[in-house]
Design an enzyme around this catalytic site. Structure first.
Site, PDB file in Angstrom:
ATOM      1  N   GLN A  67      13.143   2.426  -3.899  1.00  0.00           N
ATOM      2  CA  GLN A  67      13.410   0.985  -3.555  1.00  0.00           C
ATOM      3  C   GLN A  67      14.666   0.239  -4.097  1.00  0.00           C
ATOM      4  OE1 GLN A  67      11.148  -0.178  -1.078  1.00  0.00           O
ATOM      5  NE2 GLN A  67      10.464   1.832  -1.357  1.00  0.00           N
ATOM      6  N   TYR A 118       3.721   5.481  -4.547  1.00  0.00           N
ATOM      7  CA  TYR A 118       3.864   5.631  -3.038  1.00  0.00           C
ATOM      8  C   TYR A 118       4.420   4.564  -2.270  1.00  0.00           C
ATOM      9  CZ  TYR A 118      -1.016   3.136  -3.093  1.00  0.00           C
ATOM     10  OH  TYR A 118      -1.934   2.047  -3.135  1.00  0.00           O
ATOM     11  N   GLU A 119       4.841   4.783  -0.880  1.00  0.00           N
ATOM     12  CA  GLU A 119       5.357   3.945   0.022  1.00  0.00           C
ATOM     13  C   GLU A 119       6.812   4.109  -0.538  1.00  0.00           C
ATOM     14  OE1 GLU A 119       4.479   3.263   2.710  1.00  0.00           O
ATOM     15  OE2 GLU A 119       2.363   3.821   2.577  1.00  0.00           O
ATOM     16  N   GLY A 120       7.468   5.007  -1.226  1.00  0.00           N
ATOM     17  CA  GLY A 120       8.669   5.166  -1.598  1.00  0.00           C
ATOM     18  C   GLY A 120       8.884   4.548  -3.016  1.00  0.00           C
ATOM     19  N   ARG A 159       4.957  -1.685   2.278  1.00  0.00           N
ATOM     20  CA  ARG A 159       5.766  -1.804   1.100  1.00  0.00           C
ATOM     21  C   ARG A 159       5.540  -3.133   0.572  1.00  0.00           C
ATOM     22  NH1 ARG A 159      11.193   1.459   2.997  1.00  0.00           N
ATOM     23  NH2 ARG A 159      10.325   3.546   2.279  1.00  0.00           N
TER      24      ARG A 159
END
Length: 593
Positions: free
Chosen positions: A447, A440-442, A297
């Protein structure tokens, strides 16, 4: 497109003049033996060379040709194999790795600057070693000694790469819904069966083996996220003598056809009774994977910064060369048919936005990386404080920097005018490539919820208070008259951040929906305020050093003034939106949308 030039001078300015990392390293014994100023400066110079000369030239053709898929096999874009080999032979795949298994053990502040250069050069290329580095961190922290010995050394030397296999077609954010199964075997291994989607670097031709970190559930696992375990599943099994063995039951079913990052292989991966090995404890896999996910992240946030920096360099070169119309205040270039577009206020606005936000993001990313280094290598109260700040600011790094990255690449495209929409100039590629970073990655919305609901509300405001106390300590200690133009608005912003935090937590105690409706706006208020803190720190240094390098430090001071005058006020409209509450969103019935 302008040739990429790594901003080494700015990086060293931040490392040593602003944040004094050389002094910090000397106080952290496990770092002091691996890194000092001379070593880190040499590393950054060599990284700049490979980013500028080896990787950046691949970006355009990599975008045009992309990766290809044929019956389960993926071929990377022309030049990628040779570039990756050069990259691995230079030791870059080991930069932040555990020294006990062949890694170089460099701190996060160094690896984050390395990541920025790679992302400015070519985000697609950066993803292959980036995933491997994150997987290496997870294995180094959670895996058994046998797994570490078998896999880490080959990952660090670049012979093998790695992935993270989380997402399934029905389970993205809610990983508790995954269906991939892990069945225990008599020899202590597990048979892994299931399908994963959106797997970056799931299949390619850059390394001889690919090590998949796979989330799966045992047959008797508890429901939801508490039943997730983590497994190492290699593409090829590894013999007892550590040579490559037979193919595992792992295959690539297809690759995705994407808006951007065309040279990065995004794969559908199938596991059919594939042999896997448990990492950490049964049903504790999500905690193990979060070691990698939090690393990724922060890395994804740096993708936004890298693209924004490349956009600024491109747009600045174009703006200085492009002549069009005359200045409102009179002719500036009488020897030419028109003035450069640098004379136009709106062009200067876009360029200064990019410059201030890029340099502020670089400073803030290093501040966050320092917290991670102290949390990893420090002791006592300093370590505890850094752990909390890292937890607080990881979602900020991912979401804020990637939102700014898209803003800055679009701004660069706007400076180019019609040429920014044409493929041959390369600017539109940056817009397409960086867009995924917000997803992506949340996703950035997730977040923002992580920041407000888990990190702030979950700690009853403690984590945010640590940041506010640090900012107030800097404000109180900075009494020089020439700093008050920066300190006064910083104090107002920090006070407003504290008040806004308190107001949201109070409102949420009566209506929990206040967290969801405020989260995105709050994250950006926090981002602009945190960036104001690091800009004030830069201004203090540059005021003291302006006689040593007038052009560099005057540029810093002008940009700091621009940030405080033109960009920090963005938080005011965000505060007004938060104060409007949740009702405007939830008073509308679904069937009236």
């Amino acid at each position: 497109m302008a040739d990429y030039q790594a901003p080494i001078k700015d990086m060293n300015y931040l490392l040593y003049d602003v944040f004094k990392n050389d002094q910090l390293w000397a106080t952290l014994p496990n770092l002091a033996e691996h890194v000092d100023r001379d070593t880190s400066e040499a590393i950054l110079l060599e990284c700049a060379k490979i980013a500028e000369q080896v990787i950046a030239p691949l970006s355009r053709e990599g975008d045009e040709i992309g990766v290809s898929f044929d019956n389960g096999n993926v071929t990377t874009a022309p030049g990628y194999q040779a570039a990756f080999q050069t990259y691995a032979e230079g030791g870059w795949t080991a930069l932040g790795g555990d020294v006990n298994y062949g890694g170089m053990g460099m701190p996060k502040v160094i690896t984050s600057l390395h990541e920025e250069m790679l992302c400015s050069a070519d985000i697609s290329f950066s993803l292959y070693p980036g995933l491997t580095a994150g997987a290496g961190l997870s294995l180094a922290k959670h895996a058994s000694e046998e797994i570490k010995q078998r896999y880490l050394t080959r990952m660090y030397n670049g012979e093998w790469s790695a992935t993270m296999c989380l997402t399934e077609s029905h389970a993205g954010t809610d990983l508790g819904m995954i269906r991939t199964k892990a069945v225990p075997q008599a020899d202590g291994s597990y048979h892994i069966t299931g399908n994963k989607i959106f797997i970056t670097a799931g299949e390619h031709d850059l390394t001889e083996n690919i090590i998949h970190l796979v989330l799966a559930k045992l047959p008797d696992a508890p429901a939801g996220p508490k039943g997730i375990s983590l497994f190492v599943v290699p593409k090829f099994l590894v013999n007892d003598d550590e040579t490559i063995g037979t193919a595992n039951h792992v295959s690539c079913g297809s690759i995705e056809h994407k808006m951007g990052i065309h040279a990065s292989a995004t794969c559908v991966m199938n596991f059919d009774d594939a042999k896997g090995y448990l990492v950490g404890e049964v049903n504790k896999g999500l905690a193990c994977m979060f070691t990698m996910m939090n690393f990724e992240r922060i890395g994804v946030g740096i993708q936004g910064l890298g693209a924004g920096e490349r956009s600024y360099q491109n747009a600045l070169e174009y703006a200085k060369d492009r002549v069009q119309s005359r200045s409102l205040s009179g002719v500036k270039s009488p020897d030419k048919s028109a003035d450069s577009i640098m004379v136009h206020g709106d062009v200067r606005r876009m360029l200064l936005n990019m410059k201030a936000l890029n340099e502020g993001s670089r400073a803030l990313s290093l501040y966050i990386a320092m917290q991670l280094d102290i949390a990893t290598y420090g002791e006592g109260d300093a370590q505890s404080k850094a752990e909390k700040l890292t937890a607080l600011m990881t979602p900020l790094a991912k979401a804020f920097f990637t939102d700014l990255g898209l803003e800055n690449t679009v701004a660069g495209q706007q400076v180019f005018g019609g040429h920014g929409f044409i493929r041959e100039w390369g600017q539109e590629q940056l817009v397409r490539d960086v867009r995924i970073a917000q997803i992506y990655e949340g996703t950035n919305g997730i977040q923002a919820m992580d920041l407000l609901a888990r990190k702030i509300a979950g700690s009853k405001g403690e984590f945010m208070q640590i940041f506010i106390d640090e900012a107030n300590a800097f404000i109180s200690a900075t009494t020089a008259e020439n700093m008050q133009e920066f300190i006064a608005p910083l104090k107002v912003a920090v006070d407003d951040l504290q008040k806004t935090t308190s107001n949201i937590l109070s409102a949420a105690s009566n209506n929990i929906e206040e967290l969801g409706t405020s989260a995105n706006d709050f994250l950006h208020i926090f981002g602009y305020t945190a960036m104001a803190l690091v800009w004030a720190k830069m201004a203090e240094v540059s005021l003291a050093k302006v006689s040593e390098d007038e052009a560099f430090h005057q540029s810093k001071l002008h940009t700091a003034r621009y940030y405080f005058a033109k960009l920090l006020p963005r938080r005011l409209s965000l505060m007004a939106a938060i104060n409007a509450g949740a009702e405007p969103l939830f008073n509308i019935p679904d069937d009236l949308f």
